[in-house]
Motif scaffolding. Structure first.
Motif, PDB file in Angstrom:
ATOM      1  N   LYS A 188       0.816  -1.217   0.000  1.00  0.00           N
ATOM      2  CA  LYS A 188       0.000   0.000   0.000  1.00  0.00           C
ATOM      3  C   LYS A 188       0.849   1.267   0.000  1.00  0.00           C
ATOM      4  N   VAL A 189       2.145   1.142   0.281  1.00  0.00           N
ATOM      5  CA  VAL A 189       3.024   2.313   0.380  1.00  0.00           C
ATOM      6  C   VAL A 189       3.376   2.806  -1.021  1.00  0.00           C
ATOM      7  N   ILE A 190       3.034   4.058  -1.269  1.00  0.00           N
ATOM      8  CA  ILE A 190       3.389   4.692  -2.532  1.00  0.00           C
ATOM      9  C   ILE A 190       4.621   5.568  -2.348  1.00  0.00           C
ATOM     10  N   TYR A 191       4.679   6.291  -1.226  1.00  0.00           N
ATOM     11  CA  TYR A 191       5.774   7.257  -1.038  1.00  0.00           C
ATOM     12  C   TYR A 191       5.947   7.578   0.435  1.00  0.00           C
ATOM     13  N   TRP A 192       7.183   7.766   0.835  1.00  0.00           N
ATOM     14  CA  TRP A 192       7.547   8.347   2.130  1.00  0.00           C
ATOM     15  C   TRP A 192       8.662   9.340   1.842  1.00  0.00           C
ATOM     16  N   GLY A 193       8.508  10.567   2.297  1.00  0.00           N
ATOM     17  CA  GLY A 193       9.573  11.540   2.070  1.00  0.00           C
ATOM     18  C   GLY A 193       9.400  12.780   2.917  1.00  0.00           C
ATOM     19  N   PRO A 194      10.488  13.536   3.060  1.00  0.00           N
ATOM     20  CA  PRO A 194      10.498  14.701   3.937  1.00  0.00           C
ATOM     21  C   PRO A 194       9.778  15.912   3.357  1.00  0.00           C
ATOM     22  N   MET A 195       9.271  16.732   4.265  1.00  0.00           N
ATOM     23  CA  MET A 195       8.711  18.028   3.880  1.00  0.00           C
ATOM     24  C   MET A 195       9.850  19.007   3.677  1.00  0.00           C
ATOM     25  N   GLY A 196       9.679  19.892   2.744  1.00  0.00           N
ATOM     26  CA  GLY A 196      10.700  20.909   2.492  1.00  0.00           C
ATOM     27  C   GLY A 196      10.963  21.810   3.685  1.00  0.00           C
ATOM     28  N   CYS A 197       9.973  22.001   4.547  1.00  0.00           N
ATOM     29  CA  CYS A 197      10.133  22.859   5.724  1.00  0.00           C
ATOM     30  C   CYS A 197      10.870  22.149   6.857  1.00  0.00           C
ATOM     31  N   CYS A 198      11.165  20.878   6.683  1.00  0.00           N
ATOM     32  CA  CYS A 198      11.907  20.070   7.668  1.00  0.00           C
ATOM     33  C   CYS A 198      11.182  19.926   9.003  1.00  0.00           C
ATOM     34  N   THR A 199       9.838  19.945   8.959  1.00  0.00           N
ATOM     35  CA  THR A 199       9.075  19.738  10.187  1.00  0.00           C
ATOM     36  C   THR A 199       8.346  18.402  10.199  1.00  0.00           C
ATOM     37  N   GLY A 200       8.550  17.590   9.172  1.00  0.00           N
ATOM     38  CA  GLY A 200       7.896  16.294   9.138  1.00  0.00           C
ATOM     39  C   GLY A 200       8.091  15.598   7.813  1.00  0.00           C
ATOM     40  N   ASN A 201       7.224  14.621   7.575  1.00  0.00           N
ATOM     41  CA  ASN A 201       7.303  13.780   6.385  1.00  0.00           C
ATOM     42  C   ASN A 201       5.913  13.579   5.810  1.00  0.00           C
ATOM     43  N   TYR A 202       5.884  13.184   4.551  1.00  0.00           N
ATOM     44  CA  TYR A 202       4.638  12.770   3.915  1.00  0.00           C
ATOM     45  C   TYR A 202       4.672  11.266   3.721  1.00  0.00           C
ATOM     46  N   LEU A 203       3.533  10.635   3.979  1.00  0.00           N
ATOM     47  CA  LEU A 203       3.328   9.233   3.680  1.00  0.00           C
ATOM     48  C   LEU A 203       2.119   9.153   2.768  1.00  0.00           C
ATOM     49  N   ILE A 204       2.280   8.527   1.623  1.00  0.00           N
ATOM     50  CA  ILE A 204       1.174   8.346   0.689  1.00  0.00           C
ATOM     51  C   ILE A 204       0.883   6.852   0.601  1.00  0.00           C
ATOM     52  N   LEU A 205      -0.380   6.512   0.875  1.00  0.00           N
ATOM     53  CA  LEU A 205      -0.828   5.124   0.856  1.00  0.00           C
ATOM     54  C   LEU A 205      -1.952   4.940  -0.148  1.00  0.00           C
ATOM     55  N   SER A 206      -1.943   3.807  -0.800  1.00  0.00           N
ATOM     56  CA  SER A 206      -3.053   3.405  -1.632  1.00  0.00           C
ATOM     57  C   SER A 206      -4.174   2.951  -0.715  1.00  0.00           C
ATOM     58  N   GLY A 207      -5.339   3.587  -0.828  1.00  0.00           N
ATOM     59  CA  GLY A 207      -6.482   3.240   0.004  1.00  0.00           C
ATOM     60  C   GLY A 207      -7.064   4.471   0.672  1.00  0.00           C
ATOM     61  N   ASP A 208      -8.235   4.307   1.241  1.00  0.00           N
ATOM     62  CA  ASP A 208      -8.964   5.378   1.908  1.00  0.00           C
ATOM     63  C   ASP A 208      -8.807   5.197   3.417  1.00  0.00           C
ATOM     64  N   TYR A 209      -7.988   6.042   4.020  1.00  0.00           N
ATOM     65  CA  TYR A 209      -7.652   5.891   5.432  1.00  0.00           C
ATOM     66  C   TYR A 209      -7.891   7.174   6.209  1.00  0.00           C
ATOM     67  N   GLU A 210      -7.983   7.010   7.524  1.00  0.00           N
ATOM     68  CA  GLU A 210      -8.025   8.125   8.462  1.00  0.00           C
ATOM     69  C   GLU A 210      -6.753   8.077   9.300  1.00  0.00           C
TER      70      GLU A 210
END
Length: 159
Positions: free
Chosen positions: A72-94
């Motif tokens: 289900k993992v499409i992407y994990w990567g840092p935010m440009g502002c260096c305050t966190g990361n993005y996780l993109i998953l296939s599927g409808d999640y909360e």
């Protein structure tokens, strides 16, 4: 030009946590983008780039090997502002759906020993910019101060 949705969140009120940043439809599938916020924007110092870069390598490696989630993992990567990361998953999640996954991911980072995957010059575009100790420290803080005590205010963007 319209503001993109992530620029409409009041970052001055945003806490550390796990947030659904957006949901997109691609064909018949839903893709959920999560904001994995490790620092309070504009109130805490951002992460050092070398620690954030190492978190990227370790978390991406962990997530793409997790037996339950790897497909289900499409992407994990840092935010440009260096305050966190993005996780993109296939599927409808909360946000609540991935709390345990984030705990396991950041425990993996906090407890990791050995050579960080993908840190050879042939494997990484900035191989000298890594800090395992910094990554472990940031992961431990995020676990102790956010993930182990997470509640609604850390799972929903401020109004």
């Amino acid at each position: 030009m319209e503001k993109i949705p992530s620029f409409t969140i009041d970052h001055n009120r945003l806490l550390r946590g796990i947030y659904v940043s957006r949901k997109d439809r691609i064909g018949n599938e839903t893709v959920t983008t999560f904001d994995i916020r490790m620092k309070e924007p504009n109130r805490q110092d951002p992460m050092q780039l070398d620690a954030l870069h190492t978190i990227e390598h370790l978390a991406a490696t962990y997530l793409r090997n997790d037996t339950e989630w790897k497909e289900k993992v499409i992407y994990w990567g840092p935010m440009g502002c260096c305050t966190g990361n993005y996780l993109i998953l296939s599927g409808d999640y909360e946000s609540r759906d991935i709390v345990e996954l984030m705990k396991k991911t950041f425990e993996f980072v906090r407890d990791y020993t050995g050579k960080v995957p993908g840190t050879e010059p042939k494997d990484c575009g900035n191989f000298s910019c890594h800090s395992l100790e910094g990554a472990k420290r940031e992961a431990g803080t995020y676990l102790d101060e956010v993930l182990y005590v997470i509640d609604g205010k850390n799972l929903n963007y401020p109004d």
